[in-house]
Write a protein that holds these residues in place. Structure first.
Motif, PDB file in Angstrom:
ATOM      1  N   ALA A 224       0.278 -14.385 -55.944  1.00  0.00           N
ATOM      2  CA  ALA A 224       1.660 -14.733 -56.286  1.00  0.00           C
ATOM      3  C   ALA A 224       2.522 -13.481 -56.438  1.00  0.00           C
ATOM      4  O   ALA A 224       3.751 -13.553 -56.398  1.00  0.00           O
ATOM      5  CB  ALA A 224       1.693 -15.548 -57.575  1.00  0.00           C
ATOM      6  N   SER A 225       1.864 -12.334 -56.600  1.00  0.00           N
ATOM      7  CA  SER A 225       2.576 -11.072 -56.769  1.00  0.00           C
ATOM      8  C   SER A 225       2.836 -10.422 -55.412  1.00  0.00           C
ATOM      9  O   SER A 225       2.447 -10.941 -54.359  1.00  0.00           O
ATOM     10  CB  SER A 225       1.754 -10.124 -57.647  1.00  0.00           C
ATOM     11  OG  SER A 225       0.639  -9.604 -56.917  1.00  0.00           O
ATOM     12  N   SER A 226       3.480  -9.253 -55.448  1.00  0.00           N
ATOM     13  CA  SER A 226       3.728  -8.498 -54.220  1.00  0.00           C
ATOM     14  C   SER A 226       2.612  -7.502 -53.924  1.00  0.00           C
ATOM     15  O   SER A 226       2.675  -6.781 -52.917  1.00  0.00           O
ATOM     16  CB  SER A 226       5.059  -7.753 -54.337  1.00  0.00           C
ATOM     17  OG  SER A 226       5.010  -6.836 -55.428  1.00  0.00           O
ATOM     18  N   ALA A 227       1.570  -7.455 -54.763  1.00  0.00           N
ATOM     19  CA  ALA A 227       0.498  -6.471 -54.602  1.00  0.00           C
ATOM     20  C   ALA A 227      -0.168  -6.530 -53.230  1.00  0.00           C
ATOM     21  O   ALA A 227      -0.469  -5.479 -52.652  1.00  0.00           O
ATOM     22  CB  ALA A 227      -0.535  -6.636 -55.712  1.00  0.00           C
ATOM     23  N   PRO A 228      -0.427  -7.734 -52.668  1.00  0.00           N
ATOM     24  CA  PRO A 228      -1.058  -7.759 -51.333  1.00  0.00           C
ATOM     25  C   PRO A 228      -0.226  -7.083 -50.253  1.00  0.00           C
ATOM     26  O   PRO A 228      -0.772  -6.635 -49.246  1.00  0.00           O
ATOM     27  CB  PRO A 228      -1.220  -9.260 -51.052  1.00  0.00           C
ATOM     28  CG  PRO A 228      -1.257  -9.899 -52.404  1.00  0.00           C
ATOM     29  CD  PRO A 228      -0.309  -9.100 -53.234  1.00  0.00           C
ATOM     30  N   GLN A 229       1.089  -7.002 -50.455  1.00  0.00           N
ATOM     31  CA  GLN A 229       1.962  -6.410 -49.455  1.00  0.00           C
ATOM     32  C   GLN A 229       1.798  -4.892 -49.344  1.00  0.00           C
ATOM     33  O   GLN A 229       2.197  -4.290 -48.351  1.00  0.00           O
ATOM     34  CB  GLN A 229       3.424  -6.750 -49.778  1.00  0.00           C
ATOM     35  CG  GLN A 229       3.751  -8.229 -49.736  1.00  0.00           C
ATOM     36  CD  GLN A 229       3.736  -8.783 -48.326  1.00  0.00           C
ATOM     37  OE1 GLN A 229       4.333  -8.205 -47.414  1.00  0.00           O
ATOM     38  NE2 GLN A 229       3.059  -9.910 -48.116  1.00  0.00           N
ATOM     39  N   ALA A 237      -6.866   4.001 -55.057  1.00  0.00           N
ATOM     40  CA  ALA A 237      -6.649   4.520 -56.410  1.00  0.00           C
ATOM     41  C   ALA A 237      -7.956   4.462 -57.196  1.00  0.00           C
ATOM     42  O   ALA A 237      -8.741   3.518 -57.071  1.00  0.00           O
ATOM     43  CB  ALA A 237      -5.570   3.712 -57.116  1.00  0.00           C
ATOM     44  N   LEU A 238      -8.173   5.472 -58.021  1.00  0.00           N
ATOM     45  CA  LEU A 238      -9.436   5.564 -58.753  1.00  0.00           C
ATOM     46  C   LEU A 238      -9.476   4.688 -59.992  1.00  0.00           C
ATOM     47  O   LEU A 238     -10.550   4.295 -60.437  1.00  0.00           O
ATOM     48  CB  LEU A 238      -9.705   7.028 -59.136  1.00  0.00           C
ATOM     49  CG  LEU A 238      -9.941   7.992 -57.976  1.00  0.00           C
ATOM     50  CD1 LEU A 238     -10.054   9.423 -58.485  1.00  0.00           C
ATOM     51  CD2 LEU A 238     -11.206   7.614 -57.209  1.00  0.00           C
ATOM     52  N   ASP A 239      -8.311   4.379 -60.568  1.00  0.00           N
ATOM     53  CA  ASP A 239      -8.348   3.680 -61.861  1.00  0.00           C
ATOM     54  C   ASP A 239      -7.038   2.951 -62.132  1.00  0.00           C
ATOM     55  O   ASP A 239      -6.247   3.369 -62.959  1.00  0.00           O
ATOM     56  CB  ASP A 239      -8.623   4.685 -62.982  1.00  0.00           C
ATOM     57  CG  ASP A 239      -9.003   4.000 -64.301  1.00  0.00           C
ATOM     58  OD1 ASP A 239      -9.339   2.808 -64.265  1.00  0.00           O
ATOM     59  OD2 ASP A 239      -8.957   4.664 -65.349  1.00  0.00           O
ATOM     60  N   ASP A 240      -6.792   1.868 -61.432  1.00  0.00           N
ATOM     61  CA  ASP A 240      -5.576   1.088 -61.638  1.00  0.00           C
ATOM     62  C   ASP A 240      -5.896  -0.360 -61.286  1.00  0.00           C
ATOM     63  O   ASP A 240      -6.265  -0.658 -60.157  1.00  0.00           O
ATOM     64  CB  ASP A 240      -4.450   1.629 -60.757  1.00  0.00           C
ATOM     65  CG  ASP A 240      -3.176   0.811 -60.893  1.00  0.00           C
ATOM     66  OD1 ASP A 240      -3.025   0.130 -61.922  1.00  0.00           O
ATOM     67  OD2 ASP A 240      -2.356   0.843 -59.961  1.00  0.00           O
ATOM     68  N   TRP A 241      -5.749  -1.262 -62.234  1.00  0.00           N
ATOM     69  CA  TRP A 241      -6.156  -2.656 -62.051  1.00  0.00           C
ATOM     70  C   TRP A 241      -5.474  -3.311 -60.861  1.00  0.00           C
ATOM     71  O   TRP A 241      -6.092  -4.019 -60.067  1.00  0.00           O
ATOM     72  CB  TRP A 241      -5.890  -3.456 -63.322  1.00  0.00           C
ATOM     73  CG  TRP A 241      -6.232  -4.907 -63.184  1.00  0.00           C
ATOM     74  CD1 TRP A 241      -5.389  -5.932 -62.920  1.00  0.00           C
ATOM     75  CD2 TRP A 241      -7.551  -5.489 -63.262  1.00  0.00           C
ATOM     76  NE1 TRP A 241      -6.082  -7.126 -62.843  1.00  0.00           N
ATOM     77  CE2 TRP A 241      -7.406  -6.883 -63.049  1.00  0.00           C
ATOM     78  CE3 TRP A 241      -8.818  -4.968 -63.504  1.00  0.00           C
ATOM     79  CZ2 TRP A 241      -8.494  -7.751 -63.068  1.00  0.00           C
ATOM     80  CZ3 TRP A 241      -9.896  -5.851 -63.520  1.00  0.00           C
ATOM     81  CH2 TRP A 241      -9.729  -7.218 -63.311  1.00  0.00           C
ATOM     82  N   SER A 242      -4.184  -3.076 -60.688  1.00  0.00           N
ATOM     83  CA  SER A 242      -3.429  -3.783 -59.654  1.00  0.00           C
ATOM     84  C   SER A 242      -3.486  -3.116 -58.282  1.00  0.00           C
ATOM     85  O   SER A 242      -2.933  -3.643 -57.319  1.00  0.00           O
ATOM     86  CB  SER A 242      -1.964  -3.923 -60.080  1.00  0.00           C
ATOM     87  OG  SER A 242      -1.377  -2.639 -60.242  1.00  0.00           O
ATOM     88  N   SER A 243      -4.156  -1.960 -58.172  1.00  0.00           N
ATOM     89  CA  SER A 243      -4.161  -1.233 -56.907  1.00  0.00           C
ATOM     90  C   SER A 243      -5.023  -1.896 -55.842  1.00  0.00           C
ATOM     91  O   SER A 243      -4.784  -1.751 -54.652  1.00  0.00           O
ATOM     92  CB  SER A 243      -4.640   0.200 -57.129  1.00  0.00           C
ATOM     93  OG  SER A 243      -5.987   0.194 -57.593  1.00  0.00           O
ATOM     94  N   SER A 244      -6.052  -2.620 -56.256  1.00  0.00           N
ATOM     95  CA  SER A 244      -6.932  -3.315 -55.312  1.00  0.00           C
ATOM     96  C   SER A 244      -7.112  -4.752 -55.783  1.00  0.00           C
ATOM     97  O   SER A 244      -6.649  -5.130 -56.858  1.00  0.00           O
ATOM     98  CB  SER A 244      -8.278  -2.599 -55.179  1.00  0.00           C
ATOM     99  OG  SER A 244      -8.945  -2.548 -56.421  1.00  0.00           O
ATOM    100  N   SER A 349     -14.149   2.157 -58.590  1.00  0.00           N
ATOM    101  CA  SER A 349     -13.384   1.894 -57.377  1.00  0.00           C
ATOM    102  C   SER A 349     -14.216   2.163 -56.133  1.00  0.00           C
ATOM    103  O   SER A 349     -15.205   2.898 -56.174  1.00  0.00           O
ATOM    104  CB  SER A 349     -12.125   2.770 -57.342  1.00  0.00           C
ATOM    105  OG  SER A 349     -12.484   4.129 -57.150  1.00  0.00           O
ATOM    106  N   ASN A 350     -13.780   1.602 -55.017  1.00  0.00           N
ATOM    107  CA  ASN A 350     -14.485   1.835 -53.759  1.00  0.00           C
ATOM    108  C   ASN A 350     -14.467   3.315 -53.390  1.00  0.00           C
ATOM    109  O   ASN A 350     -15.469   3.865 -52.933  1.00  0.00           O
ATOM    110  CB  ASN A 350     -13.852   1.002 -52.643  1.00  0.00           C
ATOM    111  CG  ASN A 350     -14.554   1.182 -51.315  1.00  0.00           C
ATOM    112  OD1 ASN A 350     -15.719   0.860 -51.166  1.00  0.00           O
ATOM    113  ND2 ASN A 350     -13.842   1.732 -50.330  1.00  0.00           N
ATOM    114  N   ARG A 351     -13.337   3.980 -53.587  1.00  0.00           N
ATOM    115  CA  ARG A 351     -13.263   5.405 -53.291  1.00  0.00           C
ATOM    116  C   ARG A 351     -14.226   6.182 -54.177  1.00  0.00           C
ATOM    117  O   ARG A 351     -14.937   7.087 -53.721  1.00  0.00           O
ATOM    118  CB  ARG A 351     -11.823   5.899 -53.488  1.00  0.00           C
ATOM    119  CG  ARG A 351     -11.611   7.406 -53.327  1.00  0.00           C
ATOM    120  CD  ARG A 351     -11.992   7.914 -51.950  1.00  0.00           C
ATOM    121  NE  ARG A 351     -11.392   7.175 -50.870  1.00  0.00           N
ATOM    122  CZ  ARG A 351     -11.482   7.514 -49.579  1.00  0.00           C
ATOM    123  NH1 ARG A 351     -12.160   8.597 -49.225  1.00  0.00           N
ATOM    124  NH2 ARG A 351     -10.917   6.780 -48.633  1.00  0.00           N
TER     125      ARG A 351
END
Length: 446
Positions: A224-229, A237-244, A349-351
């Motif tokens: 519902a957010s714009s995050a997928p865009q 990003a190494l440490d951010d909930w909304s980054s992935s 994170s994956n990185r």
């Protein structure tokens, strides 16, 4: 009319009621149904690497998933029996006690899980067995090749899948069944088994809460957010909930189906538009899919030191180095921060996973299997296929056509932690600047 008087549904990597067509099949074919989850005792005991297969963070998350599944089953007139013993012993007792005529279980990428299923079929050939691919996007029959001809790297796999547009052939996720057949088990027995489970600390405000209820809420909020865009730009990003996307833990235990994610992704693209970032979410789902079939195709080679190659990497095992890597006490600050994050939260994170794996294999010259086993113990999103397949890839013995991938840790730190905030938060200011305090035989270096 039901085909079987008593059936048994053996939950494993499919801890959900919604989008579980195999459970719906069991509900339609059985007059009574036992819902079972088995926790093998050895998963909590030291393995060949001196580690546990199920660490505290994983166990906390798994218990949350099991409790949520129990609540969903109870709402439909059912209950979940959770046993701690060898699965074959558990099933033998239930078969003899309740006259089970049919058993339903999801296909599993794990070699040992498939062994259990194979032995079960051999011991009880008179039982009707039903299995389905509930942990993958595709059914084996949809794949454009025989499993024995699985492409030897992901790029070839992706091109084959996309050349025939397999995404368009995946059906939308299915809603949960309203009711299920009743269980022949006494409620007191089920409760008693739940009370015998090892205790775990509940962390109410932890972002990772097990279970499909939390999973579906997160999926709804994310799409519902714009995050997928902007996913492709932020995913490293190494440490951010909304980054992935953060779907991995729920995908791993099956609280969330990969088809539920794809359905939500497709709806998001229809509403907010498709771009390179939304495609990259599909790309990552395909990457996961490839390793599921990779594990099915290669069986126990998934755990071999030489992987799929004829020769293993030029590494060994140094106990002191491995201990430093595990605890985040190496001469490499970004690796220390990633490992301390993992040990505290059960997630990385994956990185970060690529960096610490590269460090273990190249800088520390350690046997990659110990790194994979430590991830198995610690990661709440541990998935046997993704974990061991990706470790083989990084160690140069798996599906990577380029061989050993070595990351420049200093360069990676400048790129992904330019202000040093991640290292400052998670790092170890007391970390050793010396790699070896002991030699290969674990003797102190004077």
């Amino acid at each position: 009319m039901a085909l079987h008087r008593v059936g048994l549904y053996w939950f494993s990597n499919d801890l959900r009621v919604a989008d579980n067509p195999l459970l719906a099949q069991a509900a339609n074919e059985c007059q009574q149904l036992i819902c079972l989850y088995v926790l093998p005792p050895e998963s909590r005991q030291p393995n060949r690497y001196g580690l546990r297969g199920l660490g505290e963070q994983r166990w906390r998350f798994l218990q949350g998933s099991l409790r949520d599944l129990q609540q969903q089953l109870q709402a439909r007139g059912q209950q979940l029996l959770v046993l701690q013993q060898n699965p074959l012993h558990s099933l033998a007792e239930l078969i003899s006690t309740h006259g089970i005529e049919a058993i339903y279980f999801a296909q599993h990428a794990g070699y040992y899980e498939r062994r259990y299923q194979h032995i079960l079929r051999q011991r009880y050939p008179f039982i009707h067995y039903n299995s389905a691919a509930t942990h993958t996007l595709f059914d084996p029959l949809q794949l454009p090749f025989d499993l024995a001809d699985l492409p030897d790297n992901f790029s070839k796999f992706r091109r084959l899948v996309e050349s025939i547009d397999l995404r368009a052939r995946i059906a939308a996720a299915e809603p949960a069944a309203i009711a299920l057949p009743r269980s022949p088990l006494k409620a007191e027995l089920v409760l008693q088994k739940w009370q015998q489970l090892p205790a775990t600390k509940v962390i109410a405000d932890h972002p990772w809460q097990g279970g499909s209820s939390a999973a579906l809420q997160h999926v709804q909020q994310y799409f519902a957010s714009s995050a997928p865009q902007t996913y492709k730009e932020t995913r490293n990003a190494l440490d951010d909930w909304s980054s992935s996307t953060k779907f991995s833990a729920w995908l791993a235990d099956g609280s969330l189906s990969v088809r539920q994610i794809l359905t939500a992704l497709t709806q998001h693209e229809q509403q907010q538009g498709a771009n390179d970032s939304t495609y990259w979410i599909w790309f990552e789902l395909l990457w996961r899919e490839y390793f599921q079939w990779y594990a099915h195709a290669h069986g126990k080679r998934l755990f071999a030191f030489s992987g799929l190659k004829q020769r293993g990497p030029a590494t060994s095992f140094y106990p002191a180095r491995f201990q430093k890597w595990c605890s985040g006490n190496t001469p490499y600050p970004v690796v220390n921060a990633c490992m301390r994050q993992l040990n505290t939260t059960g997630y990385m994170s994956n990185r970060g996973r690529q960096l610490v794996a590269s460090c273990l294999v190249h800088e520390l010259a350690l046997d990659w299997r110990y790194g994979a086993a430590y991830f198995e113990q610690q990661l709440i999103d541990y998935d046997v296929a993704a974990n061991w397949g990706n470790w083989q890839y990084l160690a140069g013995v798996g599906a990577d056509p380029r061989g050993h991938r070595r990351f420049d840790l200093d360069k990676q730190t400048r790129q992904y932690d330019p202000q040093g905030s991640f290292i400052a938060y998670w790092g170890n200011s007391q970390a050793s600047l010396v790699l070896d305090d002991c030699d290969a035989a674990d003797w102190p270096i004077s």
